[in-house]
Structure formats: C-alpha cells, structure tokens
Design an enzyme around this catalytic site. Sequence first.
Site, PDB file in Angstrom:
ATOM      1  N   HIS A   8       6.721  -9.131  -9.793  1.00  0.00           N
ATOM      2  CA  HIS A   8       6.624 -10.387  -9.419  1.00  0.00           C
ATOM      3  C   HIS A   8       7.093 -10.947 -10.610  1.00  0.00           C
ATOM      4  CE1 HIS A   8       4.359 -10.158  -5.661  1.00  0.00           C
ATOM      5  NE2 HIS A   8       3.664  -9.073  -6.400  1.00  0.00           N
ATOM      6  N   GLY A  67       0.810 -12.730  -1.301  1.00  0.00           N
ATOM      7  CA  GLY A  67      -0.042 -13.816  -1.412  1.00  0.00           C
ATOM      8  C   GLY A  67      -1.321 -13.280  -1.141  1.00  0.00           C
ATOM      9  N   GLU A  74      -3.778  -4.395   0.846  1.00  0.00           N
ATOM     10  CA  GLU A  74      -4.119  -4.601  -0.442  1.00  0.00           C
ATOM     11  C   GLU A  74      -5.887  -4.659  -0.779  1.00  0.00           C
ATOM     12  OE1 GLU A  74      -1.912  -7.459  -3.816  1.00  0.00           O
ATOM     13  OE2 GLU A  74      -1.626  -8.185  -1.738  1.00  0.00           O
TER      14      GLU A  74
HETATM   15 ZN    ZN Z   1       2.637  -7.455  -5.661  1.00  0.00          ZN
END
Ligand code: ZN
Length: 343
Positions: free
Chosen positions: A18, A173, A207
Amino acid sequence: MSRMMDFKALPKIELHAHLSGSISRQCLHDVWVKKHQAGETTLEDPLIQMPLGKHDYDLETFFPLFSSYIYHLVNDPWSLRYTTLSVLADFVADGVVYLELRTTPRALPTHEEYVQAILDAIAEFEAQVPPPKLRTKLILSIDRRNPPATAFSVLSLCRKFYGHGVVGLDLCGDPASPTSLLHSFTPIFSAARSSLPNLGITLHFAEASCSGTDQELDLLLSWRPDRIGHVIHLSDKIRQRIKDCDKKIGLELCLSCNVHANMITGGFEGHHFGEWWKVPETIVTLGTDDVGVFGSPLSNEYALVAKHFGLTQQEICDLARKGIDIIFGGDEEKERLRKIMWT
Ligand SMILES: [Zn+2]
C-alpha cells in the site's frame, strides 16, 4: 546455505504494498519538518507519533494511524509526489525489480488528479538516467467502508487510466466492517470483469476472523479474483474452493505484517506460508503490505521464509520467479522479468 544468500541483491517482485503504508518514518518526518516550518500543520512529529522501532500495530490501532494521521500529513500534491518518489527509491534500494503499488484514491484535490499525480511521479522516477531496474504499476483500491457511489468511482478511474499505468482493482480496508456492505460491490467487480477483461482483480481475503466467514469468502470468490491477500482465517471448505479454481489463484502472503499485528498465532514458524508455498494449485508471492509501519522490507521477508521454513537458495529463486506468472503488468513485462530474475 540459504542463510548466506544476499536477499537484497535477489531481484524481487512486490505485489502487495500500500502506497501510504510504505512511506518510511524518516520520509514522513521530512514532510512534517517542511510543513511545520511553514506553519502548515499542527500534527505532532511522526517520529514521536510512530517511534522508530515500533512495529506492533494491530487491527485496532493500524487503521486510525492512516485516517487520523498519515492522510492528514500527506494531504497535498507536493507531499504526495515527494512521498511516492521516496517509496520507489526505498523499493529499488531493496532490490525490487517490479512493483504493484496500491492506493485508495483520495480527493487531492480530485480523485483523478490524485491518481495522475502518482502516475506522474512513477514516470518521473523511471525517466532517471541510467534508468532504475524497477518498473511500477498501480492498483486502485476500493475501501470496504466506501459507499457504493465512491466504490463505483474507483472503477471509473480504472477505466480512465487503464493502459496508462493502472493495472488492477483491489478491495481493502478495515475487516471489521460488516460483510453485508460488500454485496453492493458485486456489480462493480462484475462490470470490471466484463468491460476491462485484462484488469487484474485482487482482494483482501480472510484477514481477520470476522472477515473470514464462509458467507463473506464465498461472495469474494464469486467475483473471480486473480489474487487474494493474507488468506488467514478460512474454513477447509474455502481452502478447497481456492485449490479448485480453474485458474491458478495467486496468494499474496505478508508474514511480518501478520506476526507484528497479531493476526496469527505461533509466530513466523506458525505462519500459513508453510501450508501454502508448495501447494501446486496456487502461486504464493511474498509482500510487505506496509513496510513503513511494520518495518520489514521485502528482502527481509525472503530471509524470514528461508530461516523459518528452511528454503534452499534454489527454492528461494523459484519462489521469487513464480510471481512473474501472476503480475498484472502484461506479457512484455513478464518477458523482461524472466530475463533478469535469478534462476
Ligand atoms: Zn494489504
């Protein structure tokens, strides 16, 4: 054997990074000094906000770091260009030869100008003489907290910049945001598939346990992603679905991020890299996620798998090269990488 390997010199592919999370603390500090001296910021020095050596950000503290700090410091075209160039220089210094950076478009001042500014910085970086070995492409991210209209605008930006440096679409996110919000994105990902068949799709996947339900993961797999990131909390049923995909799916695994953020238990030895890296139906690639936050450059991720999973030099080279098949950057780029990456 592999402990003797020069992991920095090893030509590497980074597919899960990112932009904002890849900015080094020193670079953020430089931006802060300039803005502070000009009276343009009331933020605290990043070196106090994020002390050097602090890498234990978890899912509770990680996302606010961006929404309440980094996005307020990097908030104009000057700082966006400055930090992007710094991120590229850091990756090239670490031996990365191909990079797909991802970012959620922000209004700086417009979403379109934000994307254009990053592409301009990449072009400026690549125009250096002699040219750096690093080639960089951009993935645009939909934040799972985005309202549908914002998410649709990310697809419009993909359409506009496809063929001009944007190669993929991502879902990212806070995984704590509910699965029910994701249903409104299905038309976006199916429109991406039908109108931009060569645009890559990658999704943050399982995640956290809250984002690892079969209900959510079945939905995400129905969007037919080319690659999925993290891949932590999944049932045997989903594990099998991943292996049964008609096309080999790419797994973007981020060891240091997962360990430092306490997203897994059992430390590096317990990381699911060990479970996946030899699975023939998938292609595993190593990523840093946010090297500015977690402090582990890609060369160190390779050193970690060599150390904790005993990969030989040959296995390390094979692992690095496997990533070529799942880049979104096209055949010409794949050819270039096949020539320069170690066999
Ligand atoms: Zn990531």
